[in-house]
Design an enzyme around this catalytic site. Sequence first.
Site, mmCIF file in Angstrom:
data_model
loop_
_atom_site.group_PDB
_atom_site.id
_atom_site.type_symbol
_atom_site.label_atom_id
_atom_site.label_comp_id
_atom_site.label_asym_id
_atom_site.label_seq_id
_atom_site.Cartn_x
_atom_site.Cartn_y
_atom_site.Cartn_z
ATOM 1 N N GLU A 180 -1.935 -9.007 4.016
ATOM 2 C CA GLU A 180 -1.947 -9.491 5.394
ATOM 3 C C GLU A 180 -3.345 -9.686 5.966
ATOM 4 O OE1 GLU A 180 -1.569 -4.938 5.785
ATOM 5 O OE2 GLU A 180 -1.082 -6.519 4.367
ATOM 6 N N CYS B 225 0.840 -1.206 0.000
ATOM 7 C CA CYS B 225 0.000 0.000 0.000
ATOM 8 C C CYS B 225 0.879 1.262 0.000
ATOM 9 C CB CYS B 225 -0.969 -0.041 1.174
ATOM 10 S SG CYS B 225 -2.387 1.079 0.950
ATOM 11 N N HIS C 153 -3.682 -5.190 0.456
ATOM 12 C CA HIS C 153 -3.159 -5.664 1.746
ATOM 13 C C HIS C 153 -3.175 -7.196 1.788
ATOM 14 C CE1 HIS C 153 -2.764 -1.871 4.007
ATOM 15 N NE2 HIS C 153 -3.703 -1.453 3.190
ATOM 16 N N SER D 44 -0.618 -13.156 37.552
ATOM 17 C CA SER D 44 -1.985 -12.646 37.531
ATOM 18 C C SER D 44 -2.992 -13.772 37.366
ATOM 19 C CB SER D 44 -2.149 -11.660 36.363
ATOM 20 O OG SER D 44 -2.044 -12.357 35.125
ATOM 21 N N GLY D 45 -2.504 -14.965 36.998
ATOM 22 C CA GLY D 45 -3.410 -16.050 36.642
ATOM 23 C C GLY D 45 -3.690 -16.070 35.153
ATOM 24 N N GLY D 46 -3.270 -15.012 34.435
ATOM 25 C CA GLY D 46 -3.501 -14.920 33.006
ATOM 26 C C GLY D 46 -2.484 -15.695 32.196
ATOM 27 N N VAL D 47 -2.709 -15.739 30.890
ATOM 28 C CA VAL D 47 -1.890 -16.546 29.989
ATOM 29 C C VAL D 47 -0.440 -16.070 29.972
ATOM 30 C CG1 VAL D 47 -1.566 -17.256 27.588
ATOM 31 C CG2 VAL D 47 -3.874 -17.110 28.541
ATOM 32 N N ASP D 48 -0.227 -14.758 29.793
ATOM 33 C CA ASP D 48 1.132 -14.245 29.590
ATOM 34 C C ASP D 48 2.028 -14.481 30.802
ATOM 35 O OD1 ASP D 48 0.123 -13.359 27.178
ATOM 36 O OD2 ASP D 48 -0.217 -11.314 27.875
ATOM 37 N N SER D 49 1.540 -14.122 31.992
ATOM 38 C CA SER D 49 2.383 -14.283 33.179
ATOM 39 C C SER D 49 2.587 -15.763 33.511
ATOM 40 C CB SER D 49 1.790 -13.541 34.382
ATOM 41 O OG SER D 49 0.598 -14.135 34.840
#
Length: 506
Positions: free
Chosen positions: A169, A79, A167, A220-225
């Site tokens: 992507e 683009c 685009h 945190s209990g989340g995915v990333d941590s």
Amino acid sequence: MHEKIIILDFGSQTTQLIGRRLRELNVYCEIVPYNKFPADDADVKGVILSGSPFSVNDREAFKPDMSSVRGKYPILGICYGAQYLAWLAGGKVEKGDSREYGRAMLTPTDKDDRLFKDVKDPSQVWMSHGDTITAIPSNFKVIATTGDVAVAAYKIDGEPAWGVQFHPEVFHTEDGLLLLDNFLTICGMKKDWTPASFVEGTVEILRQQLGDDRVILALSGGVDSSVTAVLLNRAIGKNLTCIFVDHGLLRKNEFENVLRDYEHLGLNVKGIDAKERFYSRLAGISDPEAKRKIIGKGFIDVFEEEARQLDNVKWLGQGTIYPDIIESLSISGTVIKSHHNVGGLPEKMHMKLVEPLRLLFKDEVRRVGRELGMMPHLLKRQPFPGPGLGIRILGDITPEKVRVLQDADDIYIKTLREWDLYDKVWQAAAILLPVKSVGVMGDERTYENVIALRAVTSTDAMTADWAHLPYEFLAKVSSEIINKVRGVNRVVYDISSKPPATIEWE
């Protein structure tokens, strides 16, 4: 180091999507501001120029010197990137008669061009630009057109450089992934960037980087941590100490459930019950931003107190991922968004920072978690805000309001799972509204709380549509909440999309 593709970011909303598509093809790539091409370029195999909100004819448009890139690496301009390469070489870019936006049918005019190998004729592509290339330099060759765009794609003679005015992507471009894969083949990429190779390489780097030093990590209990913790644990074992704080605003029984999950993972975790501290600080506070700041500061205070009790802690682990890094910088390198994982806590605590996931997108984090043997329910956990239920209770926070919302939210999430709907929505939440409504229970008139249910579908949370959950499901959840949660007599469903509404209410 891994061989890599550099994506020069000119400010397009889909720049991250280019990176995600390349990663899907098992290729390592880095997104950098348009004017920050890496000085150490030994591992660079190709360069992609992203789109931009600007026209190349705007005075404020981003116009870097491309002389050090042209001819040295294979280049793909997308683009604005395509228009800029043409304009820079003396071509003409002019405002179109109308903005070219949406689906178009592409016809490759050079069947032998490597970029369009195996691309269908015609093939649906996605256009999104106000300008168009109206004249190309003599050494540029048109290799694809659409009904409205004469120069839909070009190749520069004598060098491995291409430009496309659509685009590849985005999902709506049918053969977009194939086109990007063709470009990677042109670049000679090995396509060996996999979760297994990432884990193996990262564990070795962490062992060398950390040695015998101790690391502290806030969970945190989340995915990333959680994935960060398991990866660090594999590298340094008991030298990792994880802190999981219950601020009293988690989902029902989540503190106990998450601690149990972490036991199975063999993590060294210390759970801190800080509910009363947070409730007392939040008493009487209704402003959403004030609540966020109080909760954030409370986390830091608890975390600092625990860190001081540990000896020889030199590193702070964080679950920062690649979008956190990208969103925290503008393409000119200035901060445009202060992300909770990209900030000044390490400096305040005199620690060094270790962020093993900082180059991964969210879907890659989940793939790495699977490679590490983590349980599916931990990896499929829906996003949950750091302030937790604190921003799902509109108005001031009390233990009683938390109890009402936890009970309602618990019924909602459990029923989503029972109906096999949990994995079909990006995020689901119950919200306690600061209003009461009249109702009738038995022969008595009631005047009690209203719960709003929210569920959205999304791929990246930048945009989201309200989830079209079955009426029968909503009826079941509403009935369960009203009958079983003391203090609620009305349930409503939020049918707002983002934009203009946000996913969370505060």
